[in-house]
Design an enzyme around this catalytic site. Structure first.
Site, mmCIF file in Angstrom:
data_model
loop_
_atom_site.group_PDB
_atom_site.id
_atom_site.type_symbol
_atom_site.label_atom_id
_atom_site.label_comp_id
_atom_site.label_asym_id
_atom_site.label_seq_id
_atom_site.Cartn_x
_atom_site.Cartn_y
_atom_site.Cartn_z
ATOM 1 N N LYS A 1 0.830 -1.219 0.000
ATOM 2 C CA LYS A 1 0.000 0.000 0.000
ATOM 3 C C LYS A 1 0.860 1.263 0.000
ATOM 4 O O LYS A 1 0.642 2.171 -0.806
ATOM 5 C CB LYS A 1 -0.909 0.019 1.239
ATOM 6 N N ASN A 2 1.811 1.330 0.915
ATOM 7 C CA ASN A 2 2.526 2.590 1.084
ATOM 8 C C ASN A 2 3.516 2.868 -0.048
ATOM 9 O O ASN A 2 3.968 4.002 -0.196
ATOM 10 C CB ASN A 2 3.182 2.655 2.465
ATOM 11 N N CYS B 1 -5.357 8.106 8.808
ATOM 12 C CA CYS B 1 -5.501 7.638 10.186
ATOM 13 C C CYS B 1 -5.158 8.739 11.175
ATOM 14 O O CYS B 1 -4.216 9.499 10.970
ATOM 15 C CB CYS B 1 -4.567 6.463 10.432
ATOM 16 N N ARG C 1 0.088 15.182 12.756
ATOM 17 C CA ARG C 1 0.817 14.667 11.586
ATOM 18 C C ARG C 1 1.301 15.863 10.765
ATOM 19 O O ARG C 1 0.763 16.169 9.710
ATOM 20 C CB ARG C 1 -0.075 13.717 10.781
ATOM 21 N N ASP D 1 3.615 0.396 12.261
ATOM 22 C CA ASP D 1 2.346 -0.096 11.714
ATOM 23 C C ASP D 1 2.017 -1.522 12.189
ATOM 24 O O ASP D 1 0.885 -1.977 12.048
ATOM 25 C CB ASP D 1 2.365 -0.030 10.173
ATOM 26 N N ARG E 1 -9.143 0.183 3.703
ATOM 27 C CA ARG E 1 -8.222 1.136 3.084
ATOM 28 C C ARG E 1 -6.886 0.466 2.774
ATOM 29 O O ARG E 1 -6.154 0.914 1.894
ATOM 30 C CB ARG E 1 -7.933 2.309 4.039
HETATM 31 C C1 EPZ Z 1 3.962 6.718 6.671
HETATM 32 O O1 EPZ Z 1 3.268 7.862 7.202
HETATM 33 C C2 EPZ Z 1 2.931 5.635 6.548
HETATM 34 N N1 EPZ Z 1 1.879 6.083 5.653
HETATM 35 C C3 EPZ Z 1 2.357 5.273 7.920
HETATM 36 O O2 EPZ Z 1 1.551 4.145 7.745
HETATM 37 C C4 EPZ Z 1 3.503 4.899 8.857
HETATM 38 O O3 EPZ Z 1 2.997 4.721 10.155
HETATM 39 C C5 EPZ Z 1 4.569 5.982 8.873
HETATM 40 O O4 EPZ Z 1 5.001 6.285 7.518
HETATM 41 C C6 EPZ Z 1 5.813 5.585 9.662
HETATM 42 O O5 EPZ Z 1 6.355 4.412 9.149
HETATM 43 C C7 EPZ Z 1 2.083 6.107 4.341
HETATM 44 O O6 EPZ Z 1 3.118 5.733 3.838
HETATM 45 C C8 EPZ Z 1 0.962 6.579 3.503
HETATM 46 P P1 EPZ Z 1 6.302 9.875 8.635
HETATM 47 P P2 EPZ Z 1 3.944 9.294 7.137
HETATM 48 O O7 EPZ Z 1 6.404 11.087 7.807
HETATM 49 O O8 EPZ Z 1 4.786 9.367 5.924
HETATM 50 C C9 EPZ Z 1 6.951 13.175 12.090
HETATM 51 C C10 EPZ Z 1 -0.352 2.829 7.785
HETATM 52 O O9 EPZ Z 1 -0.913 2.279 8.756
HETATM 53 N N2 EPZ Z 1 6.947 14.157 10.990
HETATM 54 O O10 EPZ Z 1 7.356 8.824 8.498
HETATM 55 O O11 EPZ Z 1 2.881 10.290 7.329
HETATM 56 C C11 EPZ Z 1 5.576 12.575 12.317
HETATM 57 O O12 EPZ Z 1 4.782 13.394 13.147
HETATM 58 C C12 EPZ Z 1 0.129 4.240 7.919
HETATM 59 O O13 EPZ Z 1 -0.160 2.269 6.697
HETATM 60 C C13 EPZ Z 1 7.263 15.476 11.261
HETATM 61 O O14 EPZ Z 1 7.549 15.849 12.396
HETATM 62 O O15 EPZ Z 1 4.867 9.216 8.427
HETATM 63 C C14 EPZ Z 1 5.930 11.233 12.927
HETATM 64 O O16 EPZ Z 1 6.168 11.398 14.298
HETATM 65 C C15 EPZ Z 1 -0.304 4.867 9.208
HETATM 66 N N3 EPZ Z 1 7.251 16.369 10.223
HETATM 67 C C16 EPZ Z 1 7.261 10.863 12.263
HETATM 68 O O17 EPZ Z 1 7.777 12.084 11.721
HETATM 69 C C17 EPZ Z 1 6.971 15.998 8.942
HETATM 70 O O18 EPZ Z 1 7.004 16.852 8.047
HETATM 71 C C18 EPZ Z 1 7.172 9.857 11.120
HETATM 72 O O19 EPZ Z 1 6.202 10.299 10.166
HETATM 73 C C19 EPZ Z 1 6.649 14.658 8.681
HETATM 74 C C20 EPZ Z 1 6.642 13.760 9.721
#
Ligand code: EPZ
Length: 428
Positions: free
Chosen positions: A22-23, A117, A122, A306, A398
């Site tokens: 998915k991702n 989610c 976020r 996840d 989803r």
């Molecule tokens: C991706 O989300 C995945 N979603 C999430 O999976 C997954 O939990 C996550 O990566 C971590 O592995 C998709 O790929 C669509 P991040 P993403 O940017 O990209 C902070 C699922 O269940 N952060 O790696 O949104 C953030 O708050 C979903 O399939 C900032 O501070 O996650 C978090 O604490 C749920 N500033 C950490 O980084 C930013 O600009 C990691 O977020 C971006 C993120």
């Protein structure tokens, strides 16, 4: 109301085939915009997040043809718009990838603040940090994010303040056709980061180092269409590994990359499951007790966030107390109230959950509070002594293709009340 009805207690046996990631899919579909041509994407999972990405592409003027159940041809030659409609982008978190892809091709993009989610705050500051380093200006107004680079994009060094999957991918999308060289440091290393980089390279980009801490991109003038097959879904595979372990079953999980599963395999073995690795499959079984564990979720190659709710479900049946620390999201334990309805005592303090294992899970009416929490409810219900019902299953659909059919194929007593549509078909 649509729901899953599950009679627990059957040890799962047999074989299950994992779908595409998915991702990776939700990044690769927007990335086709950079090709300005025809891409054939194979091994797409048939899930509603993919449908939502396809809907956005179609709304922007892409021509999308379903070649078979898991293969789409996407022709982005005639896309002209750079605004993603609000109601479509709110449907999923990953709509933010349209920012990077549209910015990379047209030098501008407007996308609504993404949905998805609810795991706590976020932010997308790191995405915007990369775009502005490349010369774009950003503004957020009325819930819409607008980025534009009036003088074009130029490569730059970007050091991410936190390891983020989304910002790493978005920066790659924006940088592949920027002028000059981009160096991205402190990047995410998840398998889907490598998959997106491989896809971009197949379209003619020059991206090196994906899967390490530093990604170097030499900007190219033009990209082109290609045929590409998405990697298997690490988390879907991990979910069926948990399904085998929690029910005391024996399941061969096919179409996986065992290396991607190592952090999950290692914890499941410590919990008392047996995991055998083959070239593109793993067999998971369990006969003895479930042992309690301490787990902390971390960016790849650490234990994936996840999988956290799914492991919590498993550890509800451990013979002792487990501690899970959530290292990525501020608020990813909202689902524990649901598990408590099954007779488990779970105490949450901030990012730490303490789970006291029980011998049996009581069946209960459960709610899928988000995608992976929903999958965790399914696992717990499969192991409970009786009939549980899970509501708000839209979250689960989803991200899990035909979870009901796949579990039934393993001998689970699960049914969906009201028939699902074929999601990819619905989009076209
Ligand atoms: C991706 O989300 C995945 N979603 C999430 O999976 C997954 O939990 C996550 O990566 C971590 O592995 C998709 O790929 C669509 P991040 P993403 O940017 O990209 C902070 C699922 O269940 N952060 O790696 O949104 C953030 O708050 C979903 O399939 C900032 O501070 O996650 C978090 O604490 C749920 N500033 C950490 O980084 C930013 O600009 C990691 O977020 C971006 C993120």
């Amino acid at each position: 109301m649509e729901k899953f009805v599950i009679r627990g207690g059957n040890p799962l046996m047999g074989e299950v085939v994992v779908s595409g990631a998915k991702n990776a899919a939700v990044a690769i579909l927007p990335a086709t915009i950079l090709a300005k041509g025809k891409c054939v994407i194979e091994n797409l999972p048939n899930i509603s997040d993919v449908t939502a990405s396809v809907d956005i592409l179609s709304a922007m003027g892409a021509q999308v043809r379903l070649l078979n159940k898991h293969t789409l041809e996407v022709d982005t030659s005639h896309i002209t718009g750079t605004v993603v409609p609000d109601e479509l982008s709110r449907q999923m978190r990953a709509s933010y990838y349209f920012l990077g892809a549209l910015l990379g091709r047209f030098g501008q993009a407007t996308v609504a603040m993404p949905g998805g989610c609810n795991l706590g705050p976020r932010p997308i500051d790191q995405h915007l940090k990369a775009f502005t380093a490349f010369g774009a200006k950003d503004s957020v107004e009325g819930g819409m994010i607008d980025v534009r680079a009036e003088n074009g994009l130029r490569g730059e060094e970007v050091f991410f303040d936190t390891v983020t999957v989304g910002a790493t991918i978005n920066a790659m999308l924006a940088a592949v056709m920027a002028e000059g060289t981009t160096v991205l440091e402190n990047v995410a290393k998840e398998p889907h980061i490598v998959d997106v980089a491989n896809f971009l390279n197949t379209m003619g980009a020059d991206v090196r180092g994906a899967g390490t801490d530093v990604i170097k991109i030499r900007g190219v003038k033009k990209m082109h269409g290609c045929t590409y097959s998405i990697i298997p879904d690490q988390i879907e595979a991990g979910s069926y590994m948990v399904a085998a372990a929690i029910t005391g079953g024996n399941v061969l999980i096919q179409n996986v990359i065992p290396k991607h599963l190592e952090p999950i395999t290692s914890k499941l073995e410590k919990a008392g499951a047996t995991v055998e690795e083959f070239d593109d499959s793993v067999r998971v079984s369990r006969q003895g007790d479930i042992e309690p564990l301490n787990i902390k979720t971390m960016p790849h190659p650490g234990f994936p966030t996840d999988m956290q709710p799914l492991m919590t479900a498993l550890l509800c049946l451990a013979k002792g107390t487990s501690i899970i620390t959530e290292g990525i999201w501020e608020n990813r334990f909202r689902y524990v109230d649901e598990l408590s309805r099954m007779g488990v005592n779970i105490q949450v303090a901030g990012r730490v959950a303490v789970i006291e294992g029980v011998h049996h899970l009581r069946p209960a009416p459960l709610r899928a509070t988000d995608l992976r929490a929903g999958a965790a409810m399914v696992m717990a219900a499969l192991a409970a002594d009786g009939v549980s019902e899970i509501s708000e299953i839209g979250h689960i659909e989803r991200g899990y293709e035909d979870i009901v059919g796949k579990l039934q194929g393993l001998g689970a007593d699960i049914r969906r009340v009201s028939k699902p549509e074929t999601l990819l078909r619905k989009a076209l």
